[in-house]
Scaffold this motif. Structure first.
Motif, PDB file in Angstrom:
ATOM      1  N   PRO A   1       0.808  -1.235   0.000  1.00  0.00           N
ATOM      2  CA  PRO A   1       0.000   0.000   0.000  1.00  0.00           C
ATOM      3  C   PRO A   1       0.833   1.273   0.000  1.00  0.00           C
ATOM      4  O   PRO A   1       0.308   2.348  -0.317  1.00  0.00           O
ATOM      5  CB  PRO A   1      -0.809  -0.123   1.299  1.00  0.00           C
ATOM      6  CG  PRO A   1      -0.814  -1.580   1.621  1.00  0.00           C
ATOM      7  CD  PRO A   1       0.522  -2.089   1.161  1.00  0.00           C
ATOM      8  N   ASP A   2       2.118   1.173   0.349  1.00  0.00           N
ATOM      9  CA  ASP A   2       2.988   2.353   0.405  1.00  0.00           C
ATOM     10  C   ASP A   2       3.882   2.481  -0.828  1.00  0.00           C
ATOM     11  O   ASP A   2       4.916   3.147  -0.790  1.00  0.00           O
ATOM     12  CB  ASP A   2       3.860   2.308   1.661  1.00  0.00           C
ATOM     13  CG  ASP A   2       3.033   2.476   2.929  1.00  0.00           C
ATOM     14  OD1 ASP A   2       1.969   3.112   2.861  1.00  0.00           O
ATOM     15  OD2 ASP A   2       3.449   1.967   3.982  1.00  0.00           O
ATOM     16  N   TYR A   3       3.501   1.851  -1.918  1.00  0.00           N
ATOM     17  CA  TYR A   3       4.262   1.918  -3.164  1.00  0.00           C
ATOM     18  C   TYR A   3       3.903   3.245  -3.837  1.00  0.00           C
ATOM     19  O   TYR A   3       2.999   3.326  -4.667  1.00  0.00           O
ATOM     20  CB  TYR A   3       3.909   0.723  -4.038  1.00  0.00           C
ATOM     21  CG  TYR A   3       4.831   0.461  -5.208  1.00  0.00           C
ATOM     22  CD1 TYR A   3       5.840   1.347  -5.573  1.00  0.00           C
ATOM     23  CD2 TYR A   3       4.686  -0.694  -5.954  1.00  0.00           C
ATOM     24  CE1 TYR A   3       6.671   1.090  -6.640  1.00  0.00           C
ATOM     25  CE2 TYR A   3       5.513  -0.974  -7.034  1.00  0.00           C
ATOM     26  CZ  TYR A   3       6.499  -0.068  -7.376  1.00  0.00           C
ATOM     27  OH  TYR A   3       7.308  -0.323  -8.444  1.00  0.00           O
ATOM     28  N   ALA A   4       4.659   4.287  -3.496  1.00  0.00           N
ATOM     29  CA  ALA A   4       4.315   5.646  -3.914  1.00  0.00           C
ATOM     30  C   ALA A   4       4.290   5.810  -5.429  1.00  0.00           C
ATOM     31  O   ALA A   4       3.425   6.501  -5.978  1.00  0.00           O
ATOM     32  CB  ALA A   4       5.304   6.628  -3.293  1.00  0.00           C
ATOM     33  N   LYS A   5       5.234   5.197  -6.099  1.00  0.00           N
ATOM     34  CA  LYS A   5       5.317   5.346  -7.551  1.00  0.00           C
ATOM     35  C   LYS A   5       4.075   4.771  -8.226  1.00  0.00           C
ATOM     36  O   LYS A   5       3.542   5.350  -9.183  1.00  0.00           O
ATOM     37  CB  LYS A   5       6.578   4.637  -8.051  1.00  0.00           C
ATOM     38  CG  LYS A   5       7.085   5.107  -9.392  1.00  0.00           C
ATOM     39  CD  LYS A   5       8.463   4.516  -9.645  1.00  0.00           C
ATOM     40  CE  LYS A   5       9.056   5.035 -10.947  1.00  0.00           C
ATOM     41  NZ  LYS A   5      10.420   4.513 -11.164  1.00  0.00           N
ATOM     42  N   ALA A   6       3.606   3.632  -7.748  1.00  0.00           N
ATOM     43  CA  ALA A   6       2.395   3.022  -8.295  1.00  0.00           C
ATOM     44  C   ALA A   6       1.172   3.865  -7.961  1.00  0.00           C
ATOM     45  O   ALA A   6       0.259   4.014  -8.783  1.00  0.00           O
ATOM     46  CB  ALA A   6       2.237   1.602  -7.758  1.00  0.00           C
ATOM     47  N   MET A   7       1.155   4.427  -6.752  1.00  0.00           N
ATOM     48  CA  MET A   7       0.022   5.266  -6.346  1.00  0.00           C
ATOM     49  C   MET A   7      -0.065   6.507  -7.238  1.00  0.00           C
ATOM     50  O   MET A   7      -1.156   6.916  -7.660  1.00  0.00           O
ATOM     51  CB  MET A   7       0.192   5.680  -4.884  1.00  0.00           C
ATOM     52  CG  MET A   7      -0.988   6.451  -4.313  1.00  0.00           C
ATOM     53  SD  MET A   7      -2.481   5.429  -4.143  1.00  0.00           S
ATOM     54  CE  MET A   7      -2.036   4.428  -2.709  1.00  0.00           C
ATOM     55  N   LEU A   8       1.090   7.109  -7.526  1.00  0.00           N
ATOM     56  CA  LEU A   8       1.101   8.285  -8.396  1.00  0.00           C
ATOM     57  C   LEU A   8       0.612   7.930  -9.796  1.00  0.00           C
ATOM     58  O   LEU A   8      -0.201   8.660 -10.384  1.00  0.00           O
ATOM     59  CB  LEU A   8       2.505   8.874  -8.466  1.00  0.00           C
ATOM     60  CG  LEU A   8       2.635  10.126  -9.357  1.00  0.00           C
ATOM     61  CD1 LEU A   8       1.859  11.295  -8.763  1.00  0.00           C
ATOM     62  CD2 LEU A   8       4.103  10.510  -9.543  1.00  0.00           C
ATOM     63  N   MET A   9       1.087   6.821 -10.332  1.00  0.00           N
ATOM     64  CA  MET A   9       0.664   6.428 -11.672  1.00  0.00           C
ATOM     65  C   MET A   9      -0.828   6.136 -11.718  1.00  0.00           C
ATOM     66  O   MET A   9      -1.510   6.502 -12.688  1.00  0.00           O
ATOM     67  CB  MET A   9       1.451   5.198 -12.137  1.00  0.00           C
ATOM     68  CG  MET A   9       1.151   4.810 -13.576  1.00  0.00           C
ATOM     69  SD  MET A   9       2.116   3.383 -14.140  1.00  0.00           S
ATOM     70  CE  MET A   9       1.451   3.189 -15.795  1.00  0.00           C
ATOM     71  N   LEU A  10      -1.352   5.508 -10.669  1.00  0.00           N
ATOM     72  CA  LEU A  10      -2.785   5.241 -10.604  1.00  0.00           C
ATOM     73  C   LEU A  10      -3.557   6.556 -10.635  1.00  0.00           C
ATOM     74  O   LEU A  10      -4.594   6.670 -11.300  1.00  0.00           O
ATOM     75  CB  LEU A  10      -3.120   4.452  -9.338  1.00  0.00           C
ATOM     76  CG  LEU A  10      -4.586   4.067  -9.146  1.00  0.00           C
ATOM     77  CD1 LEU A  10      -5.078   3.203 -10.306  1.00  0.00           C
ATOM     78  CD2 LEU A  10      -4.768   3.326  -7.821  1.00  0.00           C
ATOM     79  N   GLY A  11      -3.017   7.551  -9.924  1.00  0.00           N
ATOM     80  CA  GLY A  11      -3.659   8.866  -9.930  1.00  0.00           C
ATOM     81  C   GLY A  11      -3.637   9.508 -11.307  1.00  0.00           C
ATOM     82  O   GLY A  11      -4.636  10.080 -11.759  1.00  0.00           O
TER      83      GLY A  11
ATOM     84  N   ARG B   1      -7.052  12.136  -4.919  1.00  0.00           N
ATOM     85  CA  ARG B   1      -6.799  11.387  -3.672  1.00  0.00           C
ATOM     86  C   ARG B   1      -5.540  10.526  -3.813  1.00  0.00           C
ATOM     87  O   ARG B   1      -4.702  10.490  -2.904  1.00  0.00           O
ATOM     88  CB  ARG B   1      -8.003  10.507  -3.325  1.00  0.00           C
ATOM     89  CG  ARG B   1      -9.226  11.258  -2.854  1.00  0.00           C
ATOM     90  CD  ARG B   1     -10.229  10.332  -2.180  1.00  0.00           C
ATOM     91  NE  ARG B   1     -10.702   9.289  -3.076  1.00  0.00           N
ATOM     92  CZ  ARG B   1     -11.743   9.419  -3.885  1.00  0.00           C
ATOM     93  NH1 ARG B   1     -12.419  10.549  -3.912  1.00  0.00           N
ATOM     94  NH2 ARG B   1     -12.133   8.404  -4.652  1.00  0.00           N
ATOM     95  N   HIS B   2      -5.423   9.850  -4.951  1.00  0.00           N
ATOM     96  CA  HIS B   2      -4.260   8.984  -5.165  1.00  0.00           C
ATOM     97  C   HIS B   2      -2.965   9.810  -5.195  1.00  0.00           C
ATOM     98  O   HIS B   2      -1.949   9.418  -4.604  1.00  0.00           O
ATOM     99  CB  HIS B   2      -4.403   8.220  -6.478  1.00  0.00           C
ATOM    100  CG  HIS B   2      -5.542   7.242  -6.496  1.00  0.00           C
ATOM    101  ND1 HIS B   2      -5.849   6.433  -5.429  1.00  0.00           N
ATOM    102  CD2 HIS B   2      -6.451   6.952  -7.478  1.00  0.00           C
ATOM    103  CE1 HIS B   2      -6.896   5.679  -5.731  1.00  0.00           C
ATOM    104  NE2 HIS B   2      -7.272   5.977  -6.968  1.00  0.00           N
ATOM    105  N   ILE B   3      -3.019  10.931  -5.885  1.00  0.00           N
ATOM    106  CA  ILE B   3      -1.813  11.756  -6.054  1.00  0.00           C
ATOM    107  C   ILE B   3      -1.406  12.379  -4.724  1.00  0.00           C
ATOM    108  O   ILE B   3      -0.219  12.427  -4.378  1.00  0.00           O
ATOM    109  CB  ILE B   3      -2.064  12.840  -7.126  1.00  0.00           C
ATOM    110  CG1 ILE B   3      -2.231  12.160  -8.495  1.00  0.00           C
ATOM    111  CG2 ILE B   3      -0.921  13.849  -7.165  1.00  0.00           C
ATOM    112  CD1 ILE B   3      -2.925  13.002  -9.524  1.00  0.00           C
ATOM    113  N   THR B   4      -2.390  12.847  -3.960  1.00  0.00           N
ATOM    114  CA  THR B   4      -2.093  13.403  -2.635  1.00  0.00           C
ATOM    115  C   THR B   4      -1.484  12.340  -1.735  1.00  0.00           C
ATOM    116  O   THR B   4      -0.520  12.604  -0.999  1.00  0.00           O
ATOM    117  CB  THR B   4      -3.372  13.960  -1.994  1.00  0.00           C
ATOM    118  OG1 THR B   4      -3.923  14.990  -2.833  1.00  0.00           O
ATOM    119  CG2 THR B   4      -3.085  14.542  -0.611  1.00  0.00           C
TER     120      THR B   4
END
Length: 303
Positions: free
Chosen positions: A117-127, A141-144
């Motif tokens: 859940p803390d995979y920031a790079k994946a979270m940014l791409m999802l955003g 929300r994802h980008i934040t």
């Protein structure tokens, strides 16, 4: 059916080819081991692990050559072998998103984020992908969240992008977010390299933090766990260090360096008998290992 001795030889040969970068040859050896080893055995698990690694490296080579279809094939094969590697899902998401399969790419990213859940790079791409298909609220929300997980994303570009988003300037926001995605924060080799550099300079705490970041992306690299253990020993955290050496050996029981380091950690904790056991085990794997012999001789254990 390959016999036990031949199985061990082919596994060792596969590792040798892998280390030399002879990936196709390595693939053939590991496939032979996997097809002959007993299902669920350590040999089968290790062969499957390295098959996934080989396919991942072949995917990287394919990407560098611009052969994206081959890269996708290798990544899907790697995921079938090692489905719990978040970075593989992220890499596949990149490939299929570039091909226009945005929803499928988002599914891969969600799979990776479920694992980490803390995979920031994946979270940014999802955003960013959510932004591309007009799901602006979810995207924000994802980008934040990505910037919360990884403060290095909280740049002026990030602030400008969110400002544009709040003003409803979605095209401008998307362009700025695409620029933000170029920030290199979660690359395994990057953090691994930083960790080794810090370790060699004597910054053991900083090294441990870098190795933790690398492992947060992919926790199944025995060499990173071994280095992490060394850094923890440098910090005086011998029990935690031993746990890392053990974790490395669960992935690769034949990792001589981790076996010796597990012995050193035991010795530091006053567990002399356990230390001796690890040193002798390392000599079974590598009879000519000088470090193991010296440590046994120093402890007056060597017969």
């Amino acid at each position: 059916m390959i016999g036990a001795v031949e199985l061990s030889k082919r596994y060792a040969k596969g590792l040798e080819f892998y280390d030399q970068g002879l990936l196709i040859d390595s693939l053939a050896e590991f496939e032979a081991v996997l097809s002959s080893a007993k299902q669920g055995s350590p040999e089968a698990k290790l062969a499957a692990f390295y098959l996934g690694e080989v396919h991942a490296r072949l995917a990287e080579e394919s990407i560098q050559r611009g052969a994206r279809e081959h890269a996708e094939q290798h990544l899907r094969e790697a995921i079938s072998r090692n489905p719990k590697f978040p970075d593989l899902h992220y890499q596949l998401a990149q490939i299929i998103a570039d091909a226009g399969a945005i929803r499928e790419a988002m599914t891969e990213l969600e799979a990776g984020l479920k694992l980490n859940p803390d995979y920031a790079k994946a979270m940014l791409m999802l955003g960013i992908l959510s932004y591309q298909i007009g799901e602006y609220a979810a995207a924000a929300r994802h980008i934040t969240r990505a910037a919360e997980i990884e403060p290095r994303y909280a740049t002026s570009t990030y602030n400008d992008a969110m400002s544009a988003h709040n003003k409803g300037e979605h095209r401008k926001a998307l362009a700025l977010l695409s620029e933000l995605s170029l920030t290199n924060v979660d690359d395994i080799s990057f953090h691994f390299g930083i960790g080794k550099k810090r370790y060699r300079s004597g910054d053991y705490r900083g090294a441990a933090e870098a190795f933790e970041q690398a492992l947060s992306v992919n926790s199944s690299y025995p060499d990173i766990r071994n280095w992490y253990g060394l850094a923890l020993m440098g910090c005086g955290e011998n029990e935690k260090a031993f746990e890392q050496f053990q974790a490395a050996l669960e992935i690769n029981p034949n990792y001589v360096g981790a076996v010796i380091n597990a012995g050193v950690a035991c010795e530091m904790m006053g567990l002399k008998d356990d230390a001796e056991s690890f040193y002798r085990r390392s000599l079974q794997l590598d009879p000519d290992n000088l470090e193991a012999r010296e440590r046994l001789a120093h402890g007056e254990w060597l017969n």
